[in-house]
Design a protein around this motif. Sequence first.
Motif, PDB file in Angstrom:
ATOM      1  N   ARG A 184       0.779   3.213  -0.859  1.00  0.00           N
ATOM      2  CA  ARG A 184       0.738   2.470  -1.829  1.00  0.00           C
ATOM      3  C   ARG A 184       1.594   2.672  -3.183  1.00  0.00           C
ATOM      4  NH1 ARG A 184       1.096  -2.920   0.514  1.00  0.00           N
ATOM      5  NH2 ARG A 184      -0.896  -2.739   1.397  1.00  0.00           N
ATOM      6  N   ASP A 185       0.535   3.099  -3.620  1.00  0.00           N
ATOM      7  CA  ASP A 185       0.925   3.493  -5.110  1.00  0.00           C
ATOM      8  C   ASP A 185       1.667   3.992  -5.653  1.00  0.00           C
ATOM      9  OD1 ASP A 185       0.468   3.476  -7.580  1.00  0.00           O
ATOM     10  OD2 ASP A 185      -0.739   5.442  -7.443  1.00  0.00           O
ATOM     11  N   LEU A 186       1.922   5.470  -4.770  1.00  0.00           N
ATOM     12  CA  LEU A 186       2.558   6.209  -4.728  1.00  0.00           C
ATOM     13  C   LEU A 186       4.107   5.992  -4.526  1.00  0.00           C
ATOM     14  CD1 LEU A 186       0.847   9.300  -2.966  1.00  0.00           C
ATOM     15  CD2 LEU A 186       1.700   9.356  -5.123  1.00  0.00           C
ATOM     16  N   HIS A 187       3.962   4.825  -3.901  1.00  0.00           N
ATOM     17  CA  HIS A 187       5.409   4.305  -2.906  1.00  0.00           C
ATOM     18  C   HIS A 187       6.241   3.718  -4.090  1.00  0.00           C
ATOM     19  CE1 HIS A 187       7.785   1.223  -1.492  1.00  0.00           C
ATOM     20  NE2 HIS A 187       7.498   0.379  -1.404  1.00  0.00           N
ATOM     21  N   GLU A 188       5.060   2.586  -5.005  1.00  0.00           N
ATOM     22  CA  GLU A 188       5.481   2.022  -5.850  1.00  0.00           C
ATOM     23  C   GLU A 188       6.111   2.659  -7.172  1.00  0.00           C
ATOM     24  OE1 GLU A 188       2.219  -0.721  -6.562  1.00  0.00           O
ATOM     25  OE2 GLU A 188       2.402  -2.035  -4.608  1.00  0.00           O
ATOM     26  N   ARG A 189       5.406   4.091  -7.225  1.00  0.00           N
ATOM     27  CA  ARG A 189       5.609   4.698  -8.822  1.00  0.00           C
ATOM     28  C   ARG A 189       6.716   5.653  -8.345  1.00  0.00           C
ATOM     29  NH1 ARG A 189      -0.187   7.418  -9.855  1.00  0.00           N
ATOM     30  NH2 ARG A 189       0.731   9.241 -10.749  1.00  0.00           N
ATOM     31  N   LEU A 190       7.010   6.185  -7.477  1.00  0.00           N
ATOM     32  CA  LEU A 190       8.060   7.327  -7.034  1.00  0.00           C
ATOM     33  C   LEU A 190       9.226   6.745  -6.190  1.00  0.00           C
ATOM     34  CD1 LEU A 190       5.352  10.000  -5.381  1.00  0.00           C
ATOM     35  CD2 LEU A 190       6.401   9.866  -7.809  1.00  0.00           C
ATOM     36  N   GLY A 191       8.802   4.919  -5.707  1.00  0.00           N
ATOM     37  CA  GLY A 191      10.725   4.673  -5.486  1.00  0.00           C
ATOM     38  C   GLY A 191      10.473   5.770  -3.799  1.00  0.00           C
ATOM     39  N   SER A 192       9.587   6.095  -3.133  1.00  0.00           N
ATOM     40  CA  SER A 192       9.854   6.393  -2.012  1.00  0.00           C
ATOM     41  C   SER A 192      10.569   5.278  -1.552  1.00  0.00           C
ATOM     42  CB  SER A 192       9.028   7.554  -1.098  1.00  0.00           C
ATOM     43  OG  SER A 192       8.393   8.531  -2.142  1.00  0.00           O
ATOM     44  N   THR A 193      11.041   5.640   0.288  1.00  0.00           N
ATOM     45  CA  THR A 193      10.714   5.295   1.766  1.00  0.00           C
ATOM     46  C   THR A 193       9.609   4.836   1.943  1.00  0.00           C
ATOM     47  OG1 THR A 193      14.097   5.057   1.483  1.00  0.00           O
ATOM     48  CG2 THR A 193      12.332   4.252   2.999  1.00  0.00           C
ATOM     49  N   VAL A 194       9.070   4.198   2.935  1.00  0.00           N
ATOM     50  CA  VAL A 194       7.203   4.703   3.760  1.00  0.00           C
ATOM     51  C   VAL A 194       7.703   4.299   4.584  1.00  0.00           C
ATOM     52  CG1 VAL A 194       5.627   4.996   3.728  1.00  0.00           C
ATOM     53  CG2 VAL A 194       6.813   4.929   1.277  1.00  0.00           C
ATOM     54  N   LEU A 195       7.399   5.087   5.868  1.00  0.00           N
ATOM     55  CA  LEU A 195       7.849   4.478   7.572  1.00  0.00           C
ATOM     56  C   LEU A 195       5.558   4.588   7.881  1.00  0.00           C
ATOM     57  CD1 LEU A 195      10.561   4.009   7.588  1.00  0.00           C
ATOM     58  CD2 LEU A 195      10.445   4.770   9.905  1.00  0.00           C
ATOM     59  N   ILE A 196       5.037   3.423   8.455  1.00  0.00           N
ATOM     60  CA  ILE A 196       3.558   3.809   8.507  1.00  0.00           C
ATOM     61  C   ILE A 196       4.257   3.418  10.383  1.00  0.00           C
ATOM     62  CG2 ILE A 196       1.541   3.371   8.650  1.00  0.00           C
ATOM     63  CD1 ILE A 196       1.782   3.004   5.346  1.00  0.00           C
ATOM     64  N   VAL A 197       3.488   4.555  11.226  1.00  0.00           N
ATOM     65  CA  VAL A 197       3.468   3.878  12.378  1.00  0.00           C
ATOM     66  C   VAL A 197       1.197   3.732  12.259  1.00  0.00           C
ATOM     67  CG1 VAL A 197       2.736   4.752  14.939  1.00  0.00           C
ATOM     68  CG2 VAL A 197       5.248   5.715  13.464  1.00  0.00           C
ATOM     69  N   THR A 198       1.561   2.804  12.714  1.00  0.00           N
ATOM     70  CA  THR A 198      -0.275   2.325  12.868  1.00  0.00           C
ATOM     71  C   THR A 198      -0.858   1.187  14.218  1.00  0.00           C
ATOM     72  OG1 THR A 198      -1.742   1.427  12.075  1.00  0.00           O
ATOM     73  CG2 THR A 198       0.440   0.344  11.052  1.00  0.00           C
TER      74      THR A 198
END
Lengths: 242, 851
Positions: A184-198
């Motif tokens: 989550r932190d990296l997503h916020e800092r780097l602005g990447s699009t994240v897809l999590i299968v869970t």
Amino acid sequence: MIELASVSKVFLGKRTVTALENVDLSISRGEMVSIVGPSGSGKSTLLNLIGGLDTASSGEIEIDGRRLSGLSDDELTRLRRDKIGFIFQFFNLLPTLTCQENVSIPLHLRGWPKKKIEERANELLNLVGLSPRREHLPDELSGGERQRCAIARALSVYPPVLLADEPTGNLDTHTGAEILALIRDLHERLGSTVLIVTHDIHVAESCARLVALRDGRIEEDRAGRLKYGVPGVPIHDPAETH
Amino acid sequence: MILLKLISWPYVRQHLPRWLLTIAGIVLGVAVFVGIHTANQSVVYAFHQTVDRIAGSTQLQISAGETGFDETVLDHVQAVPEVRVAVPVIEAVVSTGVQGQGNLLILGVDMTGDRSLRDYDLESSGADDDIDDPLVFLAQPDSLMVTDTYARENHLGPGAKVPMSTMDGQKLFTIRGIMKSGGLSSAFGGNLAVMDVYAAQKVFGRGRKFDRIDLALKDGANLEDVRAKLKTLLGTGFQVQVPSARAQQFDSISRVYTLTANVTSVFALFIGMFIIYNTFQIAVTQRRTEIGILRALGATRRQIRTLFLGESVVAGLFGSILGLLAGIAIARGMTGYIASLLGEIFGIAQKADEISTNPALMTFAVVLGVITSVVAAVIPARSAARVDPVQALQKGKYQQLSAGENRARRIAALIIAILAAACLLFERYRIFFYVGDALAVLAALLLTPTFALLLARALRPLLRWMRPVEGTLAADSLLQAPRRTSGAVAALMLSLALVVALGGLTRASYDSIFGWLTVALNPDLFVSPSQSLTQRDFRFPESMGAQLRAIPGIGEVQLVRDARIEIQGKPTMFVAADIADLRRHATLPPVAGNTEEMFRLASQGKAVLASENFALLNGFKLGDVVDIPSPSGMLHLPIAGIVTDYSDEQGSLLVDRALYKRFWNDSTVNIFRIYLAPGAAEADVKRRILDTFGNQRRLFVLTNRDVRRYILRLTDQWFGITYVQIAVAVLVAVLGIVNTLTVSITDRRRELGVLQAVGGLRNQVRGTIWLEALAVGTVGLILGLALGALQLYYSLHISAEDMAGLRLRYEYPYPIALWLLPGILLVAFLSAIAPAETAVRGSLVEALEYE
């Protein structure tokens, strides 16, 4: 950022299995999306198709404006190299390489100069808080540290898309929460699009958007219900799971 | 059995290519074993058959080596009361000169008495003669009988004229009888002709001599008693033997060849064992979950071990049967070649077109194949039995079945190496020498994983420098699974050690033979009755020497008579020449002895000169007395000098011609060695010789160059089997590498999948497999070249003392090593192509999920 139009995936064999059927999905740049569903619902297949690890039987997939259909194996690999980072449930670190070497692999494969690779690897290990472990082999790391290392490897070129397949599935609850907070932190800092299968509904609900699959079709596509602002705080109450 | 069906069979079906590779090791080993042995046996069997069929009802045969004996001996033998019939025989093999017909065995017999020994079973008589009356056959010295096979193949009928090159020039012979198939007719593959013995004397230049007497005893006479009586009567220069003993001479002469062939086939099986070991070891690692489930369900350790050993029996049986079939196919292709090779090298021509399969050999080969397979599977089966079910069933947990490297093995290897070195101190006792060699190989094998690991570690920085990811992963693959690679590395090491040892031996032999040809074999021309110098069936009269001397341009003529005689029960080449003449041109210093002294004593008929290989193979030293049986009694001559002479593979003895003539009463000549007069042109003299004798004599004039070429061709043919060994060794090594890589890509499937998932292109994935193959090749190459240096030492000693009697200088074959370097790396690379393609073609998703 990610566009799927009428995507189907059929596995042919003694028994034909339709893993995905006419899936339409659009994910914008910078979104953090979870994909949930029971076993066999097609969530991993969906992730593999988006990641270019597998090809769709029909329909179109576009990543950052680039259509995947018709790409050769090497073209798909180049797309993966530049645009996609993978995080696996079982980490998939190479056991004979140190932490730093594992993180460096994608950069070496791109043919970067040695010095630049070293700098980037250190930067990434710093980012995931693994600098002190840089010379350690995967066997010498805890589960959480291994996943951190895998995340650092996935971020090697700061790809616009990060795909995570059950990133907390092989970790204890506390470590799982830490890893999710890191993502989550990296997503916020780097602005990447994240897809999590869970499988874990708490992980899923913690994402801004939740896509639920059943029998190869999208059953639900809505906003997540849990919000966590502080990294490191457990996503769910351990007592709840027991 | 039920476990084999339920557990093993599905695994085999799933991993069929790997199983086929595994049994390929056995197939190859058994095929080479059966092929070489069957081909060899077929030739030996054909020779035995020929001897047996020609013998007819002969009970004893009298001969004096190849030198023959006077006609008067026949009268003495016939006078022995127990002898019912004794007939003279001349036997020679001639080239028919007809394309595809090869050689013809000519039997010179006395038809008056011979028909009571041999059944000629003739077809209806010819147009103008009645063969039923032997006197008619005898009265016409141009009479010839052939077998119906030969007549049919050459479209010959009764009365047909057949040209034949005789010692008196070209003559026409008339076919006056055709023998029906079977019995005598099937000797020498049917290529048999019979003529009158006295005509044969003329045709082959025998003078008034016979080659042999065949005899049968009266009823009630005791064979052994008569044999002893005849030996006493004739003296030590004669051999009185049952016909089958003649065939044993063939076995004795071709002993070295047979031994070499045996080594090749056993070696192939030995290396094949490493491939099987490798595959079984990997199978155990890969099937640990399955083993864990079986153990959890109640299977005992013993049942697991039996399951794997059972699989090895099935693999061994399947591989052996395939190998058997391949071996028979190989034998079909090789039999004719071996027959002509033995004929050329040893002068014992044999026609063998059909193979004789020996059920005992076939059974032995299958048993050997199965045993090899089971022995190779013993350690993996033990590892399988040791699998811990708890660890095996934990997902993602890998039970280290063996560290692949252990202290106990290194210590054992060190002790064995010390023992091997200690054996060298007692190498004069041959058993210690051979045991030492075996121990040295064993120590090397035990140390292979250690050395392979050290070398892989040393190679890692280099590979990493070459390709940071692909190179590192390739080196790590070797470091991570030493058991996976050590089998292939051991197979490669053994193969290359064999290549280096044989290559070094071959090179040293060529160097020595070439040196000898250049320095010692110095006549300008050779006049021979046959194109092949090892063929001694035709002989010249001595008088031809003077005629040759009279030809302008000829400076000197040396008369040489050589024949194989039995010395200490072994067929030995006996050479008679004018020693004083030889002295004038001798340029090579003796290996032992004083040059002046040895020539002086030998020329006076007081001593013999021995070739170095005769001395080494028979344990003679300078000054030792050799007992030489002659028709005139036993000669006891000391060895005055040991000289370098490669004219016979079994060694030779050289005596003065005058002595030979006196004791053997034989003045015939096999070869005239000619030195040209100063200024004479070789071509002119050759033409003059042919002009002088061309129409009267059967002769061939060979230049020094021709003879050198001929000898080098024979040497090439002899070493042909070496190349077969090398090819087999390299092929097995290739199988080993392919096997290892096939297993490696299965083991590393997830790793390779990750590599592709994080951006590795197909070529980069291929690269890591290629580099792994090159690393296996390099490690095997380094170890093989090192072990080869040691094996060359042993090979040179074995060659010197036990096989060829050639004392050769130790010189490491660097050119061969330099060839092997790119050669093996190329082979390794080629071996990696198919596995690398398999690695990049698989499903990436499955690879990442692979457990």
